[in-house]
Design an enzyme around this catalytic site. Structure first.
Site, PDB file in Angstrom:
ATOM      1  N   THR A  14       0.831  -1.195   0.000  1.00  0.00           N
ATOM      2  CA  THR A  14       0.000   0.000   0.000  1.00  0.00           C
ATOM      3  C   THR A  14       0.867   1.247   0.000  1.00  0.00           C
ATOM      4  O   THR A  14       0.378   2.351   0.193  1.00  0.00           O
ATOM      5  CB  THR A  14      -0.928   0.012   1.222  1.00  0.00           C
ATOM      6  OG1 THR A  14      -0.129  -0.163   2.409  1.00  0.00           O
ATOM      7  CG2 THR A  14      -1.934  -1.102   1.141  1.00  0.00           C
ATOM      8  N   SER A 230       5.332   6.325   9.476  1.00  0.00           N
ATOM      9  CA  SER A 230       4.556   5.500   8.563  1.00  0.00           C
ATOM     10  C   SER A 230       4.704   6.027   7.150  1.00  0.00           C
ATOM     11  O   SER A 230       5.430   6.972   6.894  1.00  0.00           O
ATOM     12  CB  SER A 230       3.085   5.528   8.953  1.00  0.00           C
ATOM     13  OG  SER A 230       2.552   6.797   8.664  1.00  0.00           O
ATOM     14  N   LYS A 231       4.006   5.375   6.267  1.00  0.00           N
ATOM     15  CA  LYS A 231       4.090   5.777   4.874  1.00  0.00           C
ATOM     16  C   LYS A 231       3.659   7.230   4.688  1.00  0.00           C
ATOM     17  O   LYS A 231       4.172   7.944   3.846  1.00  0.00           O
ATOM     18  CB  LYS A 231       3.192   4.875   4.037  1.00  0.00           C
ATOM     19  CG  LYS A 231       3.783   3.484   3.931  1.00  0.00           C
ATOM     20  CD  LYS A 231       2.708   2.429   3.796  1.00  0.00           C
ATOM     21  CE  LYS A 231       3.338   1.051   3.963  1.00  0.00           C
ATOM     22  NZ  LYS A 231       2.348   0.019   4.158  1.00  0.00           N
ATOM     23  N   ARG A 232       2.704   7.626   5.503  1.00  0.00           N
ATOM     24  CA  ARG A 232       2.186   8.973   5.319  1.00  0.00           C
ATOM     25  C   ARG A 232       2.899   9.994   6.202  1.00  0.00           C
ATOM     26  O   ARG A 232       2.746  11.177   6.050  1.00  0.00           O
ATOM     27  CB  ARG A 232       0.687   9.015   5.631  1.00  0.00           C
ATOM     28  CG  ARG A 232      -0.068   7.820   5.143  1.00  0.00           C
ATOM     29  CD  ARG A 232      -1.541   8.104   5.157  1.00  0.00           C
ATOM     30  NE  ARG A 232      -1.999   8.445   3.808  1.00  0.00           N
ATOM     31  CZ  ARG A 232      -3.266   8.643   3.498  1.00  0.00           C
ATOM     32  NH1 ARG A 232      -4.187   8.574   4.421  1.00  0.00           N
ATOM     33  NH2 ARG A 232      -3.608   8.952   2.258  1.00  0.00           N
TER      34      ARG A 232
END
Length: 449
Positions: A14, A230-232
RNA sequence: GCCGCUAUCGUCCAGGGGACUAGGACGCCGCCCUCUCACGGCGGAAACCCGGGUUCGAAUCCCGGUAGCGGUACCA
């Protein structure tokens, strides 16, 4: 003597592989490599909304670049949906799971009536349609964790978890357990954010009549603000670190130490030693913060362990330029990352950079322009045009002018490099060659003060 | 809210009932080296969350509080 461990790294595609995922992969890999076990790569792509093939590619690429290889896979979780459905039907048939029309809203209502601490208990739908929930037994569920010891979950606190959507597609907590079981995984090593999910997975193992694997939940990695990385948030994807000029070996060393350390005080640990020394039982239980300055320092140490041939090759690959060897020779000890090279030494190849502040400080005053003129004259006569001879000639200029060394050297430096910081001046001049050096000085002298 | 995890320098990692005057690394500060910037060398400042308990003795064990974090999805 126990059987060789079978571990797995199971990222969800994701987003890019970030440093926390990379560390989980590394720890799994270390466990496998240390004990002659195997590592399975599984892509947890059951989130059909957010999973993309591009992300899968990125993750595989990042892993390979990092030097973390795997023995089996990558296997796609969605491709195992047939098997998931089969297990589901079995659980349904045996009454361990049931279909229900209850929604998240119904669960909230239930909680309002029974209290927040009471786990949701539902009823099967009359038409046999709806999402599948698992029954929760009466006994306690204890997670035996190699890094944090036993954690006990009381069943009355647990909601009956949804394990499959109404259309029969499996959800994470169900699919992981089935897949790990089928793959004969012995050690599940993953982030602590999965700890609360583990009892649900234990339920699946029990339904399967299987022994659960050993678990090891790693402390989470935080960004420098202390919040979850995190990714964000906080970024630090492996691709970004690569673009920032870090070496895989340095990253491996650094992230290994983020959450693990042995009694030895060593900080620089080569990968082979990591494999030898790594111990799950010595993994820390506290969350760690990603501290880039320390990675930078460590990367510098790894960079300086490279031979000049190796460093040159890395740098040429990184910058896409060639013929860098002379510049590398004189800058190797001044850079911490591959990305540091060009800003420091690019002037050797592309001409002086534009740094108005440096020009103002070192090329504006009459004194400096005179010094530069004297230096030009000295350089014109240096023979041969070598580091030693240039060194001697320019020091003669300093002596003749009776100034401080930097009052001669800095103007020359700014004239040829365009900026006040560079590799050694004499070395830089020697690399440029007499003709180029003199021409740059002439340009500087002609420019308006 | 509820469930769970965690708590040693700013950061990471050691130590784990008396050896602690709490150790190492990054970062920071100072000095040395020096043509700049670095590298390197030397030195320094810097921490056991709070409160009870157990004990001759607690940073270390227990309990509570507080704080941080995670989970609480028909995401993973």
């Amino acid at each position: 003597m126990s059987a060789p461990p079978r571990v797995r790294f199971a990222p969800s595609p994701t987003g890019a592989l970030h440093i926390g995922g990379a560390r989980a992969a590394l720890y799994n890999w270390l466990v496998a490599r240390k004990a002659g076990g195997s590592m399975v790569l599984r892509i947890e792509d059951t989130d059909r909304e957010r999973s993309t093939p591009e992300n899968v590619e990125q993750i595989l690429d990042a892993l390979q670049w990092l030097g973390i290889d795997w023995d089996e896979g990558p296997i796609s979780q969605v491709e195992r949906s047939g098997r998931h459905r089969q297990v589901l039907d079995d659980l349904l048939a045996r009454g361990l799971a049931y279909r229900t029309a209850a929604t998240a809203e119904d669960v909230k209502v239930y909680k309002r009536e029974h209290g927040d601490a009471v786990g949701y208990r539902g009823e099967p739908s009359a038409d046999g349609e709806g999402a599948v929930r698992l029954r929760v037994p009466e006994h306690e569920l204890v997670v035996h964790d190699l890094v944090r010891g036993d954690t006990t979950f009381r069943p009355e606190h647990l909601d009956e978890p949804v394990v499959a959507r109404a259309d029969g597609t499996a959800l994470y907590n169900f699919a992981v357990a089935v897949d790990d079981h089928d793959a004969a995984i012995t050690h599940v090593i993953r982030g602590e954010d999965h700890l609360s999910n583990t009892p649900k997975q234990l339920l699946v193992y029990a339904a399967l009549g299987a022994e659960p694997p050993a678990f090891a939940h790693l402390p989470l990695l935080h960004g420098h603000d202390g919040k979850k990385l995190s990714k964000r948030h906080g970024a630090a994807s492996v691709q970004e670190l690569r673009a920032a000029g870090y070496l895989p070996a340095a990253i491996r060393n650094y992230i290994a130490l983020l959450g693990w350390g042995d009694t030895d005080a060593e900080t620089l640990i080569a990968t082979d030693d990591l494999i030898e020394r790594f111990e799950l039982s010595r993994v820390s239980r506290n969350p760690a913060r990603f501290d880039e300055p320390k990675l930078r320092w460590m990367n510098g140490r790894y960079l300086r362990e490279l031979s000049l041939d190796e460093l040159t090759a890395e740098l040429e690959r990184f910058t896409g330029r060639d013929g860098l060897r002379p510049g590398v020779e004189i800058s190797a000890e001044k850079i911490q990352t591959l990305a540091d090279f060009w800003p420091l030494a690019g002037f050797l190849y592309d001409g002086p950079v534009d740094d108005p502040k440096a020009r103002k400080k070192w090329l504006a005053a009459a004194e400096h322009r005179e010094a530069l003129t004297d230096a030009r004259a000295a350089l014109a006569d240096v023979e041969p045009f070598t580091v030693e001879a240039i060194d001697a000639a320019l020091r003669d200029v300093v002596a003749a002018r009776g100034t401080k060394a930097k009052d001669v050297f800095q103007p020359v430096r700014v004239a040829v490099a365009g900026t006040a910081a560079s590799p050694g001046l004499f070395e830089s001049l020697a690399v440029l060659g007499r003709e180029e050096a003199l021409s740059r000085i002439d340009v500087a002298l002609r420019a308006p003060a």
